[in-house]
Design an enzyme around this catalytic site. Structure first.
Site, PDB file in Angstrom:
ATOM      1  N   LYS A 116       0.803  -1.215   0.000  1.00 40.79           N
ATOM      2  CA  LYS A 116       0.000   0.000   0.000  1.00 40.79           C
ATOM      3  C   LYS A 116       0.842   1.274   0.000  1.00 40.79           C
ATOM      4  O   LYS A 116       0.512   2.260  -0.670  1.00 40.79           O
ATOM      5  CB  LYS A 116      -0.940  -0.001   1.208  1.00 40.79           C
ATOM      6  CG  LYS A 116      -2.078  -1.012   1.108  1.00 40.79           C
ATOM      7  CD  LYS A 116      -2.992  -0.911   2.323  1.00 40.79           C
ATOM      8  CE  LYS A 116      -4.250  -1.753   2.153  1.00 40.79           C
ATOM      9  NZ  LYS A 116      -3.991  -3.172   2.021  1.00 40.79           N
ATOM     10  N   GLU A 200      -2.752   7.181   7.896  1.00 39.73           N
ATOM     11  CA  GLU A 200      -3.498   8.058   7.002  1.00 39.73           C
ATOM     12  C   GLU A 200      -4.703   8.657   7.724  1.00 39.73           C
ATOM     13  O   GLU A 200      -5.171   8.119   8.751  1.00 39.73           O
ATOM     14  CB  GLU A 200      -3.959   7.312   5.752  1.00 39.73           C
ATOM     15  CG  GLU A 200      -4.988   6.242   5.957  1.00 39.73           C
ATOM     16  CD  GLU A 200      -5.358   5.547   4.644  1.00 39.73           C
ATOM     17  OE1 GLU A 200      -4.538   5.562   3.709  1.00 39.73           O
ATOM     18  OE2 GLU A 200      -6.464   4.988   4.582  1.00 39.73           O
ATOM     19  N   HIS A 235     -15.387  -4.526   7.044  1.00 40.01           N
ATOM     20  CA  HIS A 235     -14.553  -4.328   5.861  1.00 40.01           C
ATOM     21  C   HIS A 235     -14.819  -5.340   4.750  1.00 40.01           C
ATOM     22  O   HIS A 235     -14.097  -5.370   3.753  1.00 40.01           O
ATOM     23  CB  HIS A 235     -13.068  -4.343   6.233  1.00 40.01           C
ATOM     24  CG  HIS A 235     -12.703  -3.356   7.301  1.00 40.01           C
ATOM     25  ND1 HIS A 235     -12.678  -1.994   7.074  1.00 40.01           N
ATOM     26  CD2 HIS A 235     -12.384  -3.533   8.614  1.00 40.01           C
ATOM     27  CE1 HIS A 235     -12.342  -1.377   8.192  1.00 40.01           C
ATOM     28  NE2 HIS A 235     -12.165  -2.275   9.131  1.00 40.01           N
ATOM     29  N   GLU A 275      -9.422   1.281  -6.356  1.00 33.95           N
ATOM     30  CA  GLU A 275     -10.329   1.565  -5.247  1.00 33.95           C
ATOM     31  C   GLU A 275     -10.042   2.953  -4.680  1.00 33.95           C
ATOM     32  O   GLU A 275      -8.888   3.315  -4.440  1.00 33.95           O
ATOM     33  CB  GLU A 275     -10.189   0.503  -4.161  1.00 33.95           C
ATOM     34  CG  GLU A 275     -10.547  -0.897  -4.644  1.00 33.95           C
ATOM     35  CD  GLU A 275     -10.774  -1.874  -3.496  1.00 33.95           C
ATOM     36  OE1 GLU A 275     -10.426  -1.538  -2.350  1.00 33.95           O
ATOM     37  OE2 GLU A 275     -11.291  -2.963  -3.765  1.00 33.95           O
ATOM     38  N   GLU A 293      -6.291   1.750  -3.015  1.00 35.39           N
ATOM     39  CA  GLU A 293      -5.447   0.645  -3.439  1.00 35.39           C
ATOM     40  C   GLU A 293      -5.930   0.144  -4.800  1.00 35.39           C
ATOM     41  O   GLU A 293      -6.982   0.543  -5.286  1.00 35.39           O
ATOM     42  CB  GLU A 293      -5.470  -0.507  -2.419  1.00 35.39           C
ATOM     43  CG  GLU A 293      -6.836  -1.140  -2.209  1.00 35.39           C
ATOM     44  CD  GLU A 293      -6.817  -2.217  -1.134  1.00 35.39           C
ATOM     45  OE1 GLU A 293      -5.726  -2.742  -0.842  1.00 35.39           O
ATOM     46  OE2 GLU A 293      -7.886  -2.517  -0.585  1.00 35.39           O
ATOM     47  N   ASN A 295      -6.694  -3.462  -6.948  1.00 35.73           N
ATOM     48  CA  ASN A 295      -6.823  -4.917  -6.981  1.00 35.73           C
ATOM     49  C   ASN A 295      -6.474  -5.382  -8.382  1.00 35.73           C
ATOM     50  O   ASN A 295      -7.181  -5.063  -9.347  1.00 35.73           O
ATOM     51  CB  ASN A 295      -8.245  -5.354  -6.608  1.00 35.73           C
ATOM     52  CG  ASN A 295      -8.507  -5.161  -5.127  1.00 35.73           C
ATOM     53  OD1 ASN A 295      -7.761  -5.661  -4.291  1.00 35.73           O
ATOM     54  ND2 ASN A 295      -9.538  -4.414  -4.789  1.00 35.73           N
ATOM     55  N   ARG A 297      -6.771  -7.892 -10.338  1.00 32.50           N
ATOM     56  CA  ARG A 297      -7.495  -9.120 -10.677  1.00 32.50           C
ATOM     57  C   ARG A 297      -8.939  -8.761 -10.995  1.00 32.50           C
ATOM     58  O   ARG A 297      -9.334  -7.593 -10.893  1.00 32.50           O
ATOM     59  CB  ARG A 297      -7.474 -10.093  -9.496  1.00 32.50           C
ATOM     60  CG  ARG A 297      -7.977  -9.455  -8.197  1.00 32.50           C
ATOM     61  CD  ARG A 297      -8.121 -10.442  -7.076  1.00 32.50           C
ATOM     62  NE  ARG A 297      -8.341  -9.801  -5.792  1.00 32.50           N
ATOM     63  CZ  ARG A 297      -9.491  -9.318  -5.346  1.00 32.50           C
ATOM     64  NH1 ARG A 297     -10.566  -9.377  -6.128  1.00 32.50           N
ATOM     65  NH2 ARG A 297      -9.606  -8.767  -4.168  1.00 32.50           N
TER      66      ARG A 297
END
Length: 479
Positions: A116, A200, A235, A275, A293, A295, A297
């Site tokens: 990240k 953050e 989450h 995202e 972030e 992903n 895939r």
């Protein structure tokens, strides 16, 4: 075009990939563990190979076994699906080194987006807005506490190698920082083998909005608009939709352009998702949406994008992996209507969402919506894997129509004797804030008690059930 494909996955996503591959005339090979010997994806494929015991670490997570199965069956390519080895750069490289086609992004792209802190630095350099925070190498507790104070509480401590909500702590007061940091680092080290964290700013009214991107090996990259995945429990996404409620065209244009810049920064090939986290306290605004972030895939929620764009994303994956250019240019892609996806799980909301495993003696899934599933009546919900029964996907001309159709799909699905989250999903779809589109990631956490406890049964309802029992055949579900 690829002629034979091994799917390095199981369940719903394996069945989903097989469906498209068959329509394209591609021979499919499934892999399976002991627990999945009789699974739907095994019987749906043209061929199947046993790869080990039920535990994923001894079967689906062993790349050598999967590559050996591909070679033994003459497969040309490997599709990883999502989860398991789908974002493992070493496995992707091993597939390529074995002379096979990897249906996914370049290993270097996976690596670039895998941590990240490194990903956020790369995005900032590419002109993609990132959440205010500290992503430095210095992990001294005093230095981290100093940066947290400069950012301003509340802050999030996040493991740089984290995911799925692990290795994450919310700190609302300075005096709680040290204990939260130590706890986060312990969990990160145990879960990911990496105790490194970043700090953050915590967003008070966060919405989780993501953009589907797609690239090919000819340098073309497009976006397929956004999805809203704000309805989450611990989450984990519960209900997803596309497009995002309250998104105006100007904000959409800025957001999707940022997503394309992000994909170009890592020379992206294949299906990926950028995202973002949005501060929705004043509605959706481009200057209050930040990169979170990537992903690298296909996503679980990819069907809602397919429904609003008319694109088969798995077909695009297979065409791009075969060396073809993207089937459509950006100006040929548009949004049509609204789509919604609900994840039907074998779990008991009244008991803390504990998995409800066992045989699916009775299973009828609604015909009024799209069903993506990896189980069938008579099958088993295994304790070894994610207890998803199916994804219910509805499309409508408007958001209200999509909600009504997904509710109808849930109402007309029957599962017995395992418990499901169907009632929880139904109440969530009726929640006033959700209906109005005023959603954020904290909605379920705030109102969870009202969503998980079934209402009291009225005497009239009991009488109706008694009448059904009296009229039902002895071998039916009511028995």
């Amino acid at each position: 075009m690829i002629q034979s494909l091994l799917i390095a996955n199981r369940g719903e996503i394996a069945c989903r990939i097989i469906l498209t591959a068959r329509a394209m005339g591609i021979r499919t090979i499934a892999v399976y563990s002991d627990a999945d010997a009789k699974a739907l994806h095994v019987r749906s494929a043209d061929e199947a190979v046993h790869i080990g015991p039920s535990a994923a670490r001894e079967s689906y997570l062993v790349g050598e076994k999967i590559i050996a199965a591909a070679k033994a069956t003459g497969a040309e390519a490997i599709h990883p699906g999502y989860g398991f080895l789908s974002e493992n750069a070493e496995f992707a490289q091993a597939v390529i080194d074995a002379g096979l086609v990897w249906v996914g992004p370049k290993p270097a792209s996976i690596t670039a987006m895998g941590l990240k802190d490194a990903a956020k630095k790369l995005m900032a350099e590419a002109g993609v807005p990132v959440t205010p925070g500290y992503m430095g190498e210095n992990q001294d507790p005093g230095i981290l506490a100093m940066h947290a104070g400069e950012i301003g509480y509340p802050v999030l401590i996040k493991a740089v190698a984290g995911g799925g909500g692990k290795g994450m702590r919310l700190v609302e007061r300075e005096e709680d920082f040290a204990d939260a940091l130590a706890s986060c680092q312990r969990e990160a080290s145990a879960s990911f083998g990496n105790a490194h964290v970043l700090i953050e700013k915590y967003i008070q009214r966060p919405r989780h909005i993501e953009v589907q991107v797609f690239g090919d090996s000819h340098g073309n990259i497009v976006h397929l608009f956004e999805r809203d995945c704000s309805l989450q429990r611990r989450h984990q996404k519960v209900i997803e939709e596309a497009p995002a409620p309250g998104m105006d065209e100007a904000t959409r244009a800025d957001l999707c352009a940022a997503a394309v810049r992000a994909a170009k920064a890592v020379d992206y090939v294949g299906a990926g998702t950028i995202e973002f986290i949005a501060d929705a306290s004043e509605g959706l605004r481009a200057d209050r949406i930040w990169f979170m972030e990537m992903n690298t895939r296909l996503q679980v929620e990819h069907p809602v994008t397919e429904e609003i764009t008319g694109v088969d994303l798995v077909e695009w994956q297979l065409r791009v992996a075969s060396g073809e250019a993207l089937p459509k240019r950006q100006d040929q892609l548009s949004i049509s209507g609204w789509a919604m996806e609900a994840r039907l799980y074998a779990e008991d909301p009244a008991k803390g969402f504990l998995p409800s495993i066992g045989r699916l003696e009775h299973l009828v899934l609604a015909e009024s919506v799209r069903i993506d599933t990896g189980v069938e009546q008579g099958g088993e919900v295994s304790p070894f894997y994610d207890p998803m029964i199916s994804k219910l996907i509805a499309h409508g001309a408007t958001r209200a129509e999509a909600i009504a159709r997904i509710e109808d799909g849930i109402d007309n699905s029957e599962v017995w004797p395992v418990r499901t989250n169907a009632g929880f999903l139904g109440l969530l779809l009726q929640h006033p804030d959700f209906v109005s589109g005023d959603v954020d990631t904290g909605l379920i956490g705030r109102d969870g008690d009202d969503l998980v406890h079934p209402p009291e049964v009225e005497a009239e309802e009991l009488a109706e059930v008694a009448a059904l029992l009296a009229a039902s055949p002895g071998d039916g579900p009511w028995s």
